[in-house]
Design an enzyme around this catalytic site. Structure first.
Site, PDB file in Angstrom:
ATOM      1  N   HIS A 217       3.630   1.728  -1.741  1.00 51.17           N
ATOM      2  CA  HIS A 217       3.903   1.999  -3.155  1.00 51.17           C
ATOM      3  C   HIS A 217       2.626   2.462  -3.868  1.00 51.17           C
ATOM      4  O   HIS A 217       2.667   3.331  -4.737  1.00 51.17           O
ATOM      5  CB  HIS A 217       4.427   0.740  -3.856  1.00 51.17           C
ATOM      6  CG  HIS A 217       5.692   0.193  -3.271  1.00 51.17           C
ATOM      7  ND1 HIS A 217       5.735  -0.986  -2.576  1.00 51.17           N
ATOM      8  CD2 HIS A 217       6.954   0.684  -3.269  1.00 51.17           C
ATOM      9  CE1 HIS A 217       6.983  -1.222  -2.176  1.00 51.17           C
ATOM     10  NE2 HIS A 217       7.736  -0.226  -2.575  1.00 51.17           N
TER      11      HIS A 217
ATOM     12  N   SER B 296       6.191  -2.325   4.759  1.00 53.92           N
ATOM     13  CA  SER B 296       7.518  -2.549   4.182  1.00 53.92           C
ATOM     14  C   SER B 296       7.509  -3.900   3.491  1.00 53.92           C
ATOM     15  O   SER B 296       6.871  -4.853   3.982  1.00 53.92           O
ATOM     16  CB  SER B 296       8.568  -2.557   5.304  1.00 53.92           C
ATOM     17  OG  SER B 296       9.759  -3.151   4.844  1.00 53.92           O
TER      18      SER B 296
ATOM     19  N   GLU C 202       0.816  -1.222   0.000  1.00 56.37           N
ATOM     20  CA  GLU C 202       0.000   0.000   0.000  1.00 56.37           C
ATOM     21  C   GLU C 202       0.846   1.268   0.000  1.00 56.37           C
ATOM     22  O   GLU C 202       0.394   2.323  -0.442  1.00 56.37           O
ATOM     23  CB  GLU C 202      -0.962   0.011   1.192  1.00 56.37           C
ATOM     24  CG  GLU C 202      -2.119  -0.956   1.084  1.00 56.37           C
ATOM     25  CD  GLU C 202      -1.775  -2.354   1.598  1.00 56.37           C
ATOM     26  OE1 GLU C 202      -0.566  -2.704   1.678  1.00 56.37           O
ATOM     27  OE2 GLU C 202      -2.707  -3.111   1.899  1.00 56.37           O
TER      28      GLU C 202
END
Ligand code: PAF
Length: 295
Positions: free
Chosen positions: A45, A193, A43
């Site tokens: 990106h 991440s 999410e």
């Protein structure tokens, strides 16, 4: 906003340049937005793609796990990859083109030119991952030269990376606007991440301590700005993180932002970055809290 069309997949720099040239000829003045990534999109990106789609005419996403920014004992080989899922996310969030070069395409022979940014790379990840930011600055310079974007989007979870790229762009007169975007978090506060998939269930549960420690420090700094030193603040964050038995601290620092220099007094700083890097098992997580004092 999403695209009805699948993005075009391009593997070579020559083809990417040709495609962009023809798009620019078709639409003079079109604004090109660029989202560089190492794939395994999440999410965070997606939020960069959304921001690019909202304010640019052409959106280029790159997916390249850059060997140059990994140290010899780091996770380059096992860095998570999922091309099909990445392409589905690229389509959903409206990328027009996905540039997915192989290592040989980006580094066809022994690389002899490296971009080194000094100063802002001396502390935090620059100190604990020697050579990392040379790898980042070099690949981002190459990608900027290939795409020649008007705007490029970077997540603030890597606040030091944003400071490094901004410095590099200023120093080298690269004609691109850097757009920093807010960190996207899980419901319990853990920063999104690609490396979160490495965490065991127990590590994942304990990793929320990073965000908790940072939020508490932010709260304290906002209410007692003139009474706290950066060392006291870092010591407090360190103690809080150490409450998680599996956490092994790499660094905890409070620095001026974006210079990333030590802060003698928070009252003189316009922005402060409290940054942490902590290992849970073999997984090294970073997180931070960027505090703007006047606004
Ligand atoms: O933030 C990342 O994913 C990488 O460091 C970047 C900017 C794509 C360069 O490889």
């Amino acid at each position: 906003m999403s695209n009805d069309q699948q993005p075009i997949i391009i593997l070579s720099g020559v083809e990417l340049r040709a495609w962009l040239k023809s798009r620019r000829l078709q639409s003079p003045g079109a604004v090109v937005g660029f989202v560089p990534t190492m794939g395994f999109l999440h999410e965070g990106h997606a939020s960069l793609l959304t921001a690019a789609r909202q304010s640019c005419d052409i959106v280029v996403l790159s997916i390249f796990v850059n060997p140059l920014q990994f140290g010899p004992n780091e996770d380059f080989e096992r860095y998570p990859r999922d091309e099909q899922r990445d392409l589905a996310i690229a389509a959903e969030y409206g990328a027009d083109v996905v540039f997915m070069p192989q290592v040989e395409e980006m580094y066809p022979e022994r690389t002899r030119t490296t971009v080194t940014v000094s100063g802002v790379t001396e502390r935090l990840c620059g100190a604990s991952r020697p050579g990392h930011f040379d790898g980042v600055a070099t690949v981002v310079t190459k990608l900027f030269n290939l795409v020649q974007p008007d705007r490029a989007y970077f997540g603030l979870k890597d606040a030091q990376q944003v400071a490094v790229i901004e410095q590099m762009v200023r120093d080298l007169n690269v004609p691109v606007e850097i757009v920093p975007c807010a960190t996207v978090r899980e419901a319990d506060g853990l920063a999104k991440s690609s490396r979160n998939v490495y965490l065991s269930a127990e590590e994942r549960e304990q990793a929320v301590i990073l965000n908790k420690a940072l939020r508490e420090a932010e709260q304290q700094l906002r209410t007692q700005r003139d009474a706290m030193s950066s060392q006291e603040l870092a010591a407090q964050v360190t103690a809080r993180i150490q409450e998680a038995p599996l956490a092994r601290i790499d660094y905890v620092e409070a620095l001026a932002y974006p210079s990333l220099e030590p802060i003698s007094s928070f009252t003189e700083a316009e922005q402060a970055l409290i940054a942490v890097a902590v290992k849970f098992g073999n997984t090294r997580l970073i997180d931070n809290c960027l505090i703007r004092f006047n606004g």
